[in-house]
Design a protein around this motif. Structure first.
Motif, short mmCIF file in Angstrom:
data_model
loop_
_atom_site.label_atom_id
_atom_site.label_comp_id
_atom_site.label_asym_id
_atom_site.label_seq_id
_atom_site.Cartn_x
_atom_site.Cartn_y
_atom_site.Cartn_z
N ARG A 391 8.38 -5.18 -3.16
CA ARG A 391 9.12 -4.88 -2.60
C ARG A 391 9.08 -4.11 -1.81
O ARG A 391 9.87 -3.08 -0.87
CB ARG A 391 10.12 -5.49 -3.35
N ALA A 392 8.25 -3.06 -1.95
CA ALA A 392 8.25 -1.48 -1.62
C ALA A 392 7.72 -1.27 -0.50
O ALA A 392 6.55 -2.02 0.11
CB ALA A 392 7.83 -0.22 -2.62
N PRO A 393 8.37 0.03 0.35
CA PRO A 393 7.33 0.04 1.51
C PRO A 393 5.76 0.26 1.25
O PRO A 393 5.41 1.01 0.77
CB PRO A 393 8.00 0.84 2.45
N ARG A 394 5.05 -0.33 2.74
CA ARG A 394 3.69 0.16 2.43
C ARG A 394 3.18 1.52 2.17
O ARG A 394 3.51 1.91 3.04
CB ARG A 394 2.61 -0.63 3.02
N ASP A 395 1.90 2.29 1.87
CA ASP A 395 1.62 3.59 2.31
C ASP A 395 0.82 3.88 3.58
O ASP A 395 0.65 2.31 4.05
CB ASP A 395 0.48 3.12 1.26
N PRO A 396 1.29 4.55 3.88
CA PRO A 396 0.39 5.04 5.64
C PRO A 396 -0.66 4.62 5.54
O PRO A 396 -2.16 4.96 4.16
CB PRO A 396 0.26 6.01 5.77
N ALA A 397 -1.92 4.66 5.99
CA ALA A 397 -3.29 4.05 6.24
C ALA A 397 -3.82 4.20 7.73
O ALA A 397 -2.71 4.17 8.95
CB ALA A 397 -3.51 2.90 5.33
N TRP A 398 -4.80 4.19 7.66
CA TRP A 398 -5.76 4.05 9.41
C TRP A 398 -5.42 2.66 9.62
O TRP A 398 -5.85 2.03 9.49
CB TRP A 398 -7.55 4.41 9.40
N VAL A 399 -4.86 2.26 10.95
CA VAL A 399 -4.65 1.78 11.68
C VAL A 399 -5.40 1.65 13.01
O VAL A 399 -5.14 3.19 13.63
CB VAL A 399 -3.14 1.47 11.45
N ALA A 400 -6.09 0.61 13.55
CA ALA A 400 -6.09 0.56 14.93
C ALA A 400 -6.06 -0.86 15.68
O ALA A 400 -6.70 -1.91 14.91
CB ALA A 400 -7.58 0.84 15.06
N ASP A 401 -5.16 -0.80 16.91
CA ASP A 401 -4.88 -2.18 17.40
C ASP A 401 -4.98 -3.99 16.14
O ASP A 401 -5.16 -4.59 16.46
CB ASP A 401 -6.34 -3.09 17.83
#
Length: 546
Positions: A391-401
């Protein structure tokens, strides 16, 4: 202005001369053909001026008559040219507005009034009109014909490039972009298209050479070129890191100087330095970036700088990172992981709890579950932390498009755009509940508090809630009643129907009075949609035309 002043000066000089002659009387005697003519000096001067003026007027009349055909032809030619440019202007405006019919008519009219050799914009208007009419082949023919004209060459290449992109011919589009770069390296669209092609092939040296040929003028353009150059150098360093650590170090360090806060460049430079046994210099690079932008990849590279370090050594290096950036989630997490590996569960739990207070997210609760399993082995608590992680927010990650990657990449795998990846939190996926497809999986067990015998599991076989009906309360018989009276009372109660009682709602569910066995569950609220009888337009569109 100067001509008016010149005329005024001439008139002034003439007036001054006549005044000078008037103040000096004299006679002028002329003998011609046996006759003697005698006049005053003033009369002679006036006569001479009149003769000169007459000669000039006569010359102007003769010259006007002689050049009148040319003047008339020039007048009509200028008028025709003005009409042609007016038609060309109207056609360009119509093409920009999307009026294909008017653009076509104005193109034909402009072609009749102006020669296409003198005005190349007629070709552009003709091509735009063909595009608006849907005649793509005619437009491509027009753009191809522009390649023979030096003034229209770049315009033709641009048109052919856009048509190739529209048709999905990436190789053809790249070919036209490369030809445009050869003639004009300052064209952004051509440089970007060629750069995308070279990066897709992994030709980092060619992309760097192409980017180095540009001379941006504005501040934003220079910053964009610098950022992309740093990305290309980082990509080149990553490619040759295993084969040539020295070349990787040179490229990565240059990228780090161009973008000091760029995490992939710093991590790549540090790894190249570590491979050359320059531990202190590589650690210094990571520490500098960590102070500006704490990142898990920096921490991972910093802690595992020496492959032979023990878990206590890695914990010490994690504590050093934490001292550089306190009150930070990443600092607390890296110390918690290192403490877990070292077996110091108390420190790991404290660090994880601090990370949960600073920024609760998925990795924090997963780490807490690992600590719980390693320290106590209490599966109930482990499942509790796992449920929180879901239920927790997701961790930051490398995101592109919209694409989420575990590692940074120089180009987007979706669009092929350079420098598309950014470190941020991915978009949350919202679960859609479909009627008739509910999830009946058992909920995770909750750990029992101290003093309880065992954790209570959810009962999957529990029956549906039922309606509890009120029973009539009879007067209690005295204990010393006779057996015959008891039997008669029992028989009367069995024959007498029980009074109807109002159903009592159970578990918040309303029941149907006509049914005694099963309650009627409230239906799920449907989408109200738009009322067809609502003429006032209660649901307004978020878009406005004007």
């Amino acid at each position: 202005m100067f001509r008016i002043l010149f005329y005024l000066v001439v008139v002034f000089l003439l007036g001054l001369g006549f005044a000078w002659l008037a103040e000096r009387p004299g006679d002028l005697v002329v003998t011609f053909a046996g006759y003697r003519y005698e006049v005053s000096l003033m009369v002679a001067a006036v006569a001479i001026v009149a003769i000169v003026a007459a000669v000039m007027i006569l010359w102007w009349l003769i010259r006007s008559i002689w050049t009148s055909p040319y003047a008339v032809a020039r007048y009509f030619r200028v008028r025709r040219r003005d009409r042609g440019y007016q038609a060309l202007s109207t056609g360009m405006i119509a093409a920009g507005a999307g009026d294909g019919g008017l653009a076509r008519r104005m193109s034909q009219q402009a072609a009749k009034l102006i020669s296409s050799d003198q005005e190349p914009l007629i070709h552009l208007l003709d091509a735009q009109a063909a595009l608006l009419d849907g005649d793509r082949q005619a437009a491509r023919d027009k753009f191809t014909a522009m390649l023979d004209d030096p003034e229209m060459r770049l315009l033709g290449l641009r048109g052919l490039y856009l048509e190739a992109e529209r048709m999905g011919e990436r190789e053809v589009a790249r070919h036209y972009a490369e030809r445009a770069v050869e003639d004009a390296p300052q064209l952004d669209w051509a440089v970007n298209a060629t750069l995308d092609g070279k990066t897709a092939e992994g030709d980092w040296d060619g992309a760097l050479a192409l980017l180095g040929s540009r001379k941006p003028s504005g501040k934003d353009a220079r910053e964009s070129v610098t950022d992309r150059r740093a990305v290309l150098l980082t990509a080149k360093a990553l490619e040759v890191l295993d084969a040539d650590p020295q070349a990787a170090r040179t490229a990565a360090m240059e990228a780090h100087k161009l973008r000091p806060d760029f995490v992939p460049a710093a991590v790549t430079a540090a790894r190249a330095l570590f491979r050359q046994n320059e531990l202190r210099k590589g650690s210094k690079v990571l520490e500098t970036v960590w102070k500006k932008e704490p990142h898990p990849e920096i921490a991972e590279a910093y802690i595992h700088a020496r492959p032979g370090d023990s878990t206590q050594d890695r914990l010490a290096r994690a504590k050093k990172l934490q001292s550089l950036k306190r009150n930070n989630v990443e600092s607390a997490l890296i110390v918690g992981r290192a403490a877990l590996d070292a077996g110091e569960f108390k420190l790991a739990r404290e660090s994880c709890e601090a990370a949960a207070r600073l920024g609760p997210r998925e990795s924090v609760y997963l780490l807490m579950a690992d600590i719980e399993e390693a320290e106590t082995g209490d599966q109930g608590r482990v499942r509790q932390w796992l449920a929180k992680a879901l239920r927790a927010p997701r961790d930051p990650a490398w995101v592109a498009d919209g694409y989420v990657a575990d590692r940074w990449a120089p180009i987007s795998p979706v669009t092929g755009k350079l420098d598309a990846f950014e470190w941020r939190m991915p978009m949350e996926r919202l679960a859609q509940v479909v009627e008739g497809d509910e999830d009946f999986s058992p909920a995770p067990a909750i750990a029992a508090p101290e003093g309880a015998e065992e954790a209570r599991e959810p009962d999957e076989t529990a029956p549906d809630p039922v309606v509890i009906e009120a029973e009539p309360v009879e007067a209690e018989k005295p204990k010393d009643a006779k057996p015959e009276e008891k039997a008669a009372d029992t028989q009367a109660r069995s024959q007498k129907p029980a009074p109807q009682a109002k159903p009592v709602p159970v578990n918040g569910l309303k029941t149907d009075p006509s049914s005694k066995d099963e309650p009627v569950k409230p239906p799920l609220p449907d989408d109200p949609g738009v009322d067809p009888d609502d003429k006032n337009g209660s649901t307004q569109s978020p878009f406005r035309l004007f």
